[in-house]
Design an enzyme around this catalytic site. Sequence first.
Site, PDB file in Angstrom:
ATOM      1  N   SER A 256       0.828  -1.211   0.000  1.00 40.61           N
ATOM      2  CA  SER A 256       0.000   0.000   0.000  1.00 40.61           C
ATOM      3  C   SER A 256       0.865   1.265   0.000  1.00 40.61           C
ATOM      4  O   SER A 256       1.858   1.362   0.717  1.00 40.61           O
ATOM      5  CB  SER A 256      -0.894  -0.002   1.240  1.00 40.61           C
ATOM      6  OG  SER A 256      -1.519   1.250   1.357  1.00 40.61           O
TER       7      SER A 256
ATOM      8  N   THR B  10      -8.801  -1.836   2.874  1.00 40.03           N
ATOM      9  CA  THR B  10      -8.542  -2.245   1.497  1.00 40.03           C
ATOM     10  C   THR B  10      -8.847  -3.721   1.310  1.00 40.03           C
ATOM     11  O   THR B  10      -9.355  -4.389   2.228  1.00 40.03           O
ATOM     12  CB  THR B  10      -7.111  -1.842   1.060  1.00 40.03           C
ATOM     13  OG1 THR B  10      -6.988  -2.066  -0.346  1.00 40.03           O
ATOM     14  CG2 THR B  10      -6.027  -2.621   1.794  1.00 40.03           C
TER      15      THR B  10
ATOM     16  N   LYS C 250     -13.289  -4.550   2.107  1.00 41.05           N
ATOM     17  CA  LYS C 250     -14.106  -3.348   1.865  1.00 41.05           C
ATOM     18  C   LYS C 250     -15.610  -3.564   2.051  1.00 41.05           C
ATOM     19  O   LYS C 250     -16.313  -2.657   2.484  1.00 41.05           O
ATOM     20  CB  LYS C 250     -13.834  -2.797   0.459  1.00 41.05           C
ATOM     21  CG  LYS C 250     -12.496  -2.076   0.350  1.00 41.05           C
ATOM     22  CD  LYS C 250     -12.361  -1.437  -1.024  1.00 41.05           C
ATOM     23  CE  LYS C 250     -11.094  -0.609  -1.094  1.00 41.05           C
ATOM     24  NZ  LYS C 250     -11.017   0.173  -2.333  1.00 41.05           N
TER      25      LYS C 250
END
Length: 290
Positions: free
Chosen positions: A28, A75, A79
């Site tokens: 990320s 994420t 989600k």
Amino acid sequence: MVWGSNVMKIITGKTAVVGIIGHPVQHSFSPIMQNAAFSVASADYIYVPFNVMPECLEQAVKGLKALGVSGFNVTIPHKTAIIPFLDRLDESAEAAGAVNTVLLSEGCMIGFNTDGDGLVDSLFNDLDFSPGEAQILILGAGGASRGAIAALSRAGAKKIVVCNRSINNAEVVMSDMSKRYPQTIIDIVSQDGLTSQLLENTALLINTTSVGMKGEVFDGLNLDYLPRNAKVYDMVYTNSGTPLLRSASLSGLRAANGIGMLIAQGERAYRIWTGTNPPKDVMRHSLNSL
Ligand code: ATR
């Protein structure tokens, strides 16, 4: 102690904690972007990645609440799965059926979705496109497409055509979104419905699918039929660019990848947690330096 934008941050008892839960999470960009922004703004926050396995999601969410973090990003693959564990959803998350940002406010966990609004910000910043302008063609009918349609509709889109491999999935999206946003006309076509007439009437094409991530092309799509001033947005970003973006460039069309959306969704999350605007362009610059 943590480094962000080459300024050392001292963590004290007052430092607020935010972060991201996902699996995997180590790739990320959000920790880099958010910590750079906190650092430049001298905001007393720290952003940490948490690798949470799907079977530990409920425990992790309860734990974050118990620990009193200020909020967090969500994420893949959490989600949608996180929704039952939250106290409330903002309209953005309810419409998208997915959460990418959680705020802890007075012990209440509120889910938001800043992806769709981040897309709208990026269309404006990177392509000078305002949703009210003309017909938008969206490739895909998954979670990313829902978030996009919802945000574009809220931002005044007049007509959106959804093209999807499985027409049944497109039908469900059309039905849900038309009920929620009756002021936006939503049509659907199958992949073999990408006719010259449809493309000639399209001002903006958005790819919300993963097609292109490994160099694939979207079957049946010929960008030559788009008007010369049409714009192309690919949510996929790869270092080498996608076939869709290369075709757009060869056809002389203005195009952008999903980096601007990544940045804008992060800027919106920052606003939700801190109540202040992030320092301008810091998140974008933090990615340029990678
Ligand atoms: P996300 O939440 O990222 O949107 P998703 O919900 O799994 O992911 O949705 C993926 C979307 O990409 C779907 O619209 C899917 O089409 P189907 O509904 O027909 O499955 C689309 N997609 C994925 N791979 C594709 C491919 N090779 N060609 C065309 N569409 C594809």
